[in-house]
Scaffold this motif. Structure first.
Motif, PDB file in Angstrom:
ATOM      1  N   VAL A 188      36.946 -55.549 -16.100  1.00 29.75           N
ATOM      2  CA  VAL A 188      37.128 -54.389 -15.210  1.00 29.75           C
ATOM      3  C   VAL A 188      37.942 -54.794 -13.982  1.00 29.75           C
ATOM      4  O   VAL A 188      38.845 -54.067 -13.550  1.00 29.75           O
TER       5      VAL A 188
ATOM      6  N   ILE B  80      38.901 -46.842 -14.344  1.00 24.97           N
ATOM      7  CA  ILE B  80      38.377 -47.503 -15.530  1.00 24.97           C
ATOM      8  C   ILE B  80      37.133 -46.738 -15.980  1.00 24.97           C
ATOM      9  O   ILE B  80      36.264 -46.417 -15.161  1.00 24.97           O
TER      10      ILE B  80
ATOM     11  N   LEU C  55      41.537 -54.960 -14.994  1.00 28.05           N
ATOM     12  CA  LEU C  55      42.122 -53.619 -15.165  1.00 28.05           C
ATOM     13  C   LEU C  55      42.280 -52.905 -13.819  1.00 28.05           C
ATOM     14  O   LEU C  55      43.169 -52.074 -13.649  1.00 28.05           O
TER      15      LEU C  55
END
Ligand code: NAD
Length: 263
Positions: free
Chosen positions: A238, A135, A241
């Motif tokens: 985050v 990320i 993801l």
């Protein structure tokens, strides 16, 4: 119930404050085995590690220096052997209008925000041998004109571009190191996904340092949701993801800006 990051190992650059620190805490709450955080100052890393608790490890590294990234890689390799999550979040911002952009300012911002990410990802690929999630932190300024922001915004636009390019590159090299062969079913869980998170105005030292209440209120007045966000409102994205819950999201840019860029 299993936590969504149970058993995973994560590395966060710029993990000693703001969004990176909030994400390290969130990763621990979501079950990571180990989270490595990096920053330039050991005292700040020590403070952050104490705050995070769990299995947090602070490693001093300046991401603008390839030598530091290589040392970080060796420390992580020696400690855990492999990783599952790489959050390239370290970044700086400085304002300068056209006409006042110095070479120093340009080099400083690009070397941390762009060079830092390129070499961190390049260095850490071998440790993502089981596949995983990368990320990158961009910013909504990458797609929105903002006075005195050209260098910072250009670095953040570059980051969005990197995620798309690497998504294409990882397609071919996603699995076995046998070259560009079609992927078999068994290899699909070894794919590396790269995604971007693009925050709007978040209450971190980067945004708040030196910001008057007046300017703060001006920023708020532009945000449809009427406020600035907390770092935890980025770390939750985050974590998603980073997890298998986002397993079909690749090359995406998730904007969290209270609607700022939509009006
Ligand atoms: P912050 O200043 O609290 O955190 C930045 C982190 O990066 C710190 O831990 C700092 O030590 C680290 N860092 C800076 N230079 C480094 C280097 N050379 N090597 C290693 N670490 C380094 O700010 P933040 O708001 O949490 O910023 C995190 C990311 O979010 C940055 O990439 C920033 O551009 C981005 N961002 C922030 C906002 C915002 O409003 N706060 C908005 C959009 C994007």
């Amino acid at each position: 119930m299993t936590k969504r990051l149970e058993g995973k190992v994560a590395v966060i650059t710029g993990g000693s404050s703001g969004i990176g620190l909030a994400t390290a805490k969130r990763f621990v709450a979501d079950g990571v085995t180990t989270v490595f955080i990096t920053g330039r100052r050991q005292d700040q890393l020590d403070k952050a590690v104490a705050e995070i608790g769990g299995n947090a490890i602070g490693v001093q590294a300046d991401v603008s220096k390839v030598e530091d990234i290589k040392k970080l890689f060796l420390t992580v390799k020696k400690t855990t052997g492999s990783i599952d999550i790489l959050f390239c979040n370290a970044g700086i911002g400085e304002n300068a209008v056209l006409g006042e952009i110095s070479e120093d300012l340009f080099d400083r911002i690009f070397s941390i925000n762009v060079k830092g990410i390129i070499f961190t990802v390049q260095e850490f690929i071998p440790l993502l041998s089981k596949g995983g999630s990368i990320i990158l932190t961009s910013s909504i300024t990458s797609g929105k004109g903002l006075r005195a922001n050209s260098v910072y915004a250009a670095t953040k636009a570059a980051i969005r571009s990197l995620a798309r390019t690497w998504t294409a590159e990882f397609k071919a090299r996603a699995t076995t190191d046998h070259g560009e062969v079609p992927l078999g079913e068994a290899d699909h869980d070894k794919v590396i996904r790269v995604n971007v998170v693009s925050p709007g105005p978040i209450e971190t030292p980067m945004l708040l340092n030196g910001l008057s209440t007046e300017i703060r209120n001006v920023i708020k007045s532009h945000v449809p949701l009427g406020r600035l966000a907390q770092p935890s409102e980025i770390s939750s994205i985050v974590s998603f993801l980073a997890s298998d819950e986002s397993s079909f999201i690749a090359g995406a840019d998730v904007q969290a800006d209270g609607g700022l860029t939509q009006i």
